[in-house]
Design an enzyme around this catalytic site. Structure first.
Site, PDB file in Angstrom:
ATOM      1  N   ASN A 388       0.825  -1.208   0.000  1.00  8.59           N
ATOM      2  CA  ASN A 388       0.000   0.000   0.000  1.00  8.59           C
ATOM      3  C   ASN A 388       0.862   1.261   0.000  1.00  8.59           C
ATOM      4  OD1 ASN A 388      -1.943   2.008   0.404  1.00  8.59           O
ATOM      5  ND2 ASN A 388      -3.156   0.743   1.780  1.00  8.59           N
ATOM      6  N   ASP A 389       1.629   1.432   1.047  1.00 12.61           N
ATOM      7  CA  ASP A 389       2.376   2.676   1.231  1.00 12.61           C
ATOM      8  C   ASP A 389       3.474   2.874   0.186  1.00 12.61           C
ATOM      9  OD1 ASP A 389       0.841   3.214   3.572  1.00 12.61           O
ATOM     10  OD2 ASP A 389       2.114   1.804   4.667  1.00 12.61           O
TER      11      ASP A 389
END
Length: 462
Positions: A388-389
């Site tokens: 995600n990040d």
């Protein structure tokens, strides 16, 4: 006696050489297993020679400790899941710090009044350093373990007075350190120094957010080496000094790599708990477009170039073997498959490399972020699996975002992006991801392993 001393020193040289060779082999996945075994052999030589070099009253407790520790370590190594590896590594760092702390403690406790008076300040300075760094390493690693395992909140815990409390700790360390060195016979200063080291590690780590945990793990690994080296100076053990320096130096190098990957300085990470909260950026709006596994198969069937971006979600789903099988099917269909590994993907350095190596993914297909970003437009499909990040375009597009300025894999520039996640929630850093709302992004919701297996079955039915 001269021959015995020469033999012992020669054995220490052999152990140090094995450590260095092991570190060299650990730098490449194809030789990492051999490097680990060589390093373990070096440690065995070092431990055996050290025991022979010391006046041991009884080996009963030593043998008991070796049997219990060895059995537990073997069981844990075989039973640990890859998703638990980051917290396990953090505990290893903590145990290293605790061992150094206990060695420094026992060194002073075992001294007679005559030995204390006969010892110079250097001995007590090194013991003090061992106690403080060992204590910080142990308590900090326990907190990191709690954050990584989910037993503690991954968010930075910040409270009023944190800055003042930390400054008070540093001043207290300096004052107690002086009192300990000048009056080592008083056990009060010894115990206060231990308490200050343990408590400082707690405050220093609990105020750092989960997104920075890869950096913290690397730094704590370095701390454990520094503490071991200081302990070696305190007890006059050459191989402990060398081993500690190797671990400390390699940990600092890795920490520097992690910081560069996040475009942050080490001080920025360590003092994140003292910084002002980042103001919220613009709100993320848009519509998430969901795609089924069957429909994603049709897109992949026509693709000529696919990039896989793995993250912690792949580890949770244990999807690495399914990904490898999908890679084989795509290649048989005339598609090239690459993997993009962000330096801080997962929750410890090298987490994704270990997972993919376990699934026999060829190492030459693993590429660094800087290698794939310039040719991102050439990929027909980018499959983001639980990462995600490290693919969050907010790092480039939203100045109010906490991760603004962090280099990311620019998956959003590809022709099509498949995001395999259980939900559209934020990742470990707690930052919303605009990638989910991009026109070229499709969310394939569900367990990543089940999703990929569904796609694999479609290839079989085709």
């Amino acid at each position: 006696m001269t021959n015995i001393a020469t033999t012992i020193n020669l054995a220490y040289v052999v152990a140090a050489a094995l450590f260095i060779l092991g570190l060299k082999l650990l730098s490449h996945p194809s030789t990492a297993r051999k490097g680990n075994m060589i390093s373990a052999l070096g440690m065995l030589v070092a431990v055996v020679v050290t025991l022979l070099d010391r006046d041991i009253i009884s080996y009963h407790y030593i043998v008991l400790g070796v049997v219990i520790g060895g059995a537990y370590g073997a069981w844990k190594a075989r039973s640990v899941q890859m998703t638990q590896m980051p917290e396990m590594v953090s505990l290893f760092n903590g145990f290293g710090g605790a061992a150094s702390l206990l060695l420094g403690w026992s060194t002073v406790s075992a001294m007679t009044p005559f030995a204390i008076n006969a010892s110079g300040n250097f001995v007590f300075i090194t013991v003090l350093f061992t106690l403080l760094v060992g204590g910080v390493t142990f308590s900090g690693s326990v907190i990191a373990w709690g954050k990584l395992s989910g037993k503690l909140s991954s968010k930075a815990v910040i409270f009023t007075g944190l800055r003042e409390l930390s400054i008070l700790h540093l001043v207290g360390m300096a004052v107690v350190g002086y009192l300990f060195v000048t009056d080592p016979a008083n056990p009060l200063w010894l115990y206060i120094a231990i308490a200050l080291g343990l408590s400082f590690g707690l405050w220093a780590t609990i105020s750092i957010g989960g997104a920075d945990m890869p950096v913290v793990i690397a730094l704590l690994n370095s701390y454990s080496g520094i503490a071991a080296s200081a302990a070696g100076l305190a007890v006059g053990n050459t191989i402990l000094i060398v081993t500690g320096l190797l671990v400390g130096a390699s940990g600092l190098i890795l920490t520097n790599i992690m910081c560069k990957a996040m475009n942050r300085s080490l001080m920025n990470v360590l003092l994140s708990g003292f910084s002002k909260p980042v103001e919220a950026g613009e709100a993320i709006t848009g519509e998430i477009k969901v795609l089924s596994a069957q429909d994603s198969f049709y897109v992949l069937e026509a693709a000529q170039a696919v990039l896989v971006v793995p993250g912690y979600g792949m580890a949770v789903a244990q999807a690495q073997h399914a990904v490898r099988e999908l890679q084989t099917l795509l290649e048989e269909n005339g598609c090239t498959v690459d993997y993009a590994i962000h330096p801080v993907a997962g929750r410890m350095p090298g987490h994704m490399n270990v997972l993919l190596a376990e699934a026999d993914v060829p190492y030459d297909q693993l590429h660094e972020m800087d290698d794939v970003n310039p040719r991102m437009e050439n990929y027909d499909v980018v499959i983001v699996i639980g990462a995600n990040d490290v693919v969050n375009p907010a790092a480039k597009e939203m100045k109010g975002s906490p991760i603004y300025g962090m280099p990311v894999i620019e998956a959003y520039r590809a022709k099509t992006v498949f995001v395999l996640k259980r939900s559209a929630n934020a990742g470990f850093a707690g930052v919303d991801n605009p990638l989910f709302f991009k026109d070229n992004t499709r969310m394939v919701l569900g367990d990543a392993k089940e999703t990929i297996n569904s796609i694999i079955r479609e290839f079989g039915d085709d």
